[in-house]
Design a protein around this motif. Sequence first.
Motif, short mmCIF file in Angstrom:
data_model
loop_
_atom_site.label_atom_id
_atom_site.label_comp_id
_atom_site.label_asym_id
_atom_site.label_seq_id
_atom_site.Cartn_x
_atom_site.Cartn_y
_atom_site.Cartn_z
N TRP A 32 34.92 -12.89 -44.05
CA TRP A 32 33.72 -13.37 -44.73
C TRP A 32 33.17 -12.31 -45.69
O TRP A 32 32.63 -12.64 -46.74
CB TRP A 32 32.67 -13.81 -43.72
N LEU A 33 33.32 -11.05 -45.34
CA LEU A 33 32.91 -9.98 -46.24
C LEU A 33 33.73 -10.02 -47.53
O LEU A 33 33.18 -9.90 -48.63
CB LEU A 33 33.07 -8.62 -45.55
N TRP A 67 39.24 -17.13 -40.19
CA TRP A 67 37.87 -17.33 -40.61
C TRP A 67 36.85 -16.96 -39.54
O TRP A 67 35.66 -17.00 -39.78
CB TRP A 67 37.61 -18.75 -41.13
N LYS A 68 37.31 -16.55 -38.39
CA LYS A 68 36.39 -16.09 -37.35
C LYS A 68 36.28 -14.57 -37.33
O LYS A 68 35.58 -14.01 -36.51
CB LYS A 68 36.86 -16.59 -35.98
N LYS A 69 36.93 -13.91 -38.27
CA LYS A 69 36.85 -12.46 -38.35
C LYS A 69 35.79 -12.06 -39.37
O LYS A 69 35.64 -12.69 -40.41
CB LYS A 69 38.21 -11.88 -38.75
N TRP A 70 35.04 -11.01 -39.08
CA TRP A 70 33.93 -10.60 -39.94
C TRP A 70 34.40 -10.12 -41.29
O TRP A 70 33.74 -10.35 -42.30
CB TRP A 70 33.08 -9.54 -39.25
N TRP A 71 35.52 -9.43 -41.36
CA TRP A 71 35.99 -8.88 -42.63
C TRP A 71 36.45 -9.97 -43.58
O TRP A 71 36.41 -9.80 -44.80
CB TRP A 71 37.08 -7.84 -42.41
N LYS A 130 44.05 -15.45 -33.18
CA LYS A 130 42.68 -15.75 -33.58
C LYS A 130 42.71 -16.21 -35.03
O LYS A 130 43.38 -15.62 -35.86
CB LYS A 130 41.82 -14.50 -33.43
#
Length: 60
Positions: free
Chosen positions: A13-14, A7-11, A4
């Motif tokens: 972007w956090l 940049w598709k992981k939430w952390w 995966k």
Amino acid sequence: MKKKVIWKKWWFWLLIILGIGGVGNLLGLGGTSPSTAGKQTSAPNSARQAKTQGSSTSSH
């Protein structure tokens, strides 16, 4: 097996948002300016000094 993308992981972007906020804080972006903060703190001090000077002169 396909990985995966990060940049598709939430952390991810956090971390980006927290990093931008931290850099902005270090550079002094946002918040109150020193001149505004000085004006806010000087008014109560001058009023307090006037009260103390007035009470000390009336006690003589």
